[in-house]
Design a protein around this motif. Structure first.
Motif, PDB file in Angstrom:
ATOM      1  N   ARG A  15      -9.026  -9.457   9.182  1.00  0.00           N
ATOM      2  CA  ARG A  15      -8.452  -9.044   7.734  1.00  0.00           C
ATOM      3  C   ARG A  15      -9.839  -8.972   6.917  1.00  0.00           C
ATOM      4  NH1 ARG A  15      -3.446 -12.120   5.670  1.00  0.00           N
ATOM      5  NH2 ARG A  15      -5.046 -13.057   4.566  1.00  0.00           N
ATOM      6  N   ASP A  48      -4.620  -5.353   5.329  1.00  0.00           N
ATOM      7  CA  ASP A  48      -3.101  -5.317   5.334  1.00  0.00           C
ATOM      8  C   ASP A  48      -2.478  -5.613   4.174  1.00  0.00           C
ATOM      9  OD1 ASP A  48      -3.893  -7.989   4.905  1.00  0.00           O
ATOM     10  OD2 ASP A  48      -2.569  -8.845   6.579  1.00  0.00           O
ATOM     11  N   ASP A  49      -3.446  -5.694   2.935  1.00  0.00           N
ATOM     12  CA  ASP A  49      -2.828  -5.909   1.790  1.00  0.00           C
ATOM     13  C   ASP A  49      -3.325  -4.524   0.972  1.00  0.00           C
ATOM     14  OD1 ASP A  49      -2.005  -6.205  -0.807  1.00  0.00           O
ATOM     15  OD2 ASP A  49      -2.102  -8.533  -0.776  1.00  0.00           O
ATOM     16  N   LEU A  71      -3.986  -1.324   7.895  1.00  0.00           N
ATOM     17  CA  LEU A  71      -2.924  -2.035   8.572  1.00  0.00           C
ATOM     18  C   LEU A  71      -1.709  -2.095   8.048  1.00  0.00           C
ATOM     19  CD1 LEU A  71      -2.874  -3.073  11.718  1.00  0.00           C
ATOM     20  CD2 LEU A  71      -3.332  -5.341  10.626  1.00  0.00           C
ATOM     21  N   ARG A  72      -0.675  -1.749   8.453  1.00  0.00           N
ATOM     22  CA  ARG A  72       0.521  -1.828   7.840  1.00  0.00           C
ATOM     23  C   ARG A  72       1.236  -2.994   8.684  1.00  0.00           C
ATOM     24  NH1 ARG A  72       0.312   3.778   7.861  1.00  0.00           N
ATOM     25  NH2 ARG A  72      -0.272   4.493   5.963  1.00  0.00           N
ATOM     26  N   PRO A  73       1.466  -4.246   8.152  1.00  0.00           N
ATOM     27  CA  PRO A  73       1.797  -5.271   9.012  1.00  0.00           C
ATOM     28  C   PRO A  73       3.383  -4.953   9.928  1.00  0.00           C
ATOM     29  CG  PRO A  73       1.155  -6.431   6.931  1.00  0.00           C
ATOM     30  CD  PRO A  73       1.092  -4.510   6.985  1.00  0.00           C
ATOM     31  N   ALA A  76       2.407  -2.855  12.643  1.00  0.00           N
ATOM     32  CA  ALA A  76       1.537  -3.484  13.527  1.00  0.00           C
ATOM     33  C   ALA A  76       2.450  -4.375  14.513  1.00  0.00           C
ATOM     34  CB  ALA A  76       0.510  -4.380  12.784  1.00  0.00           C
TER      35      ALA A  76
END
Length: 111
Positions: A15, A48-49, A71-73, A76
């Motif tokens: 991250r 991711d945010d 990154l889209r949690p 993912a």
């Protein structure tokens, strides 16, 4: 930051290490600060945010180059299910960073 007297270092974290407001980000950021004093850092990280994109310049000040990928949690987590039914999923992240890595020169070629 461009100083060819220091060796180059590829630093991959899961991250973006900024802002240092959570355990993993605090650790990654402090290590990045420490390493940036000794190496020319080439940083690869996921974001991711969506709010963390505003910190890319803060991170870039410590690095010679950065590659920040979204990154889209939820997606993912869904993609991580591949480990149960197929080849090891870690082969996907080198492909995602491949264009950036090839531009960093010998740092990634040895990797």
């Amino acid at each position: 930051m461009n100083d060819t007297t220091r060796p180059a270092l590829l630093y991959l974290v899961h991250r973006i290490p900024y802002p240092p407001n959570k355990g993993d980000k605090i650790r990654s950021f402090n290590l990045l600060k420490h390493l940036a004093g000794r190496y020319r850092i080439h940083l690869g990280a996921f974001v991711d945010d969506p709010h963390d994109w505003r910190y890319r310049e803060d991170v870039a000040r410590l690095c010679e180059s950065t590659c920040l990928l979204p990154l889209r949690p939820p997606l993912a987590k869904l993609a991580s299910l591949r480990v149960c039914h197929g080849p090891w999923p870690w082969d996907s992240w080198p492909r995602a960073w491949a264009p950036w890595c090839s531009s960093t020169g010998p740092v990634c070629r040895s990797w």
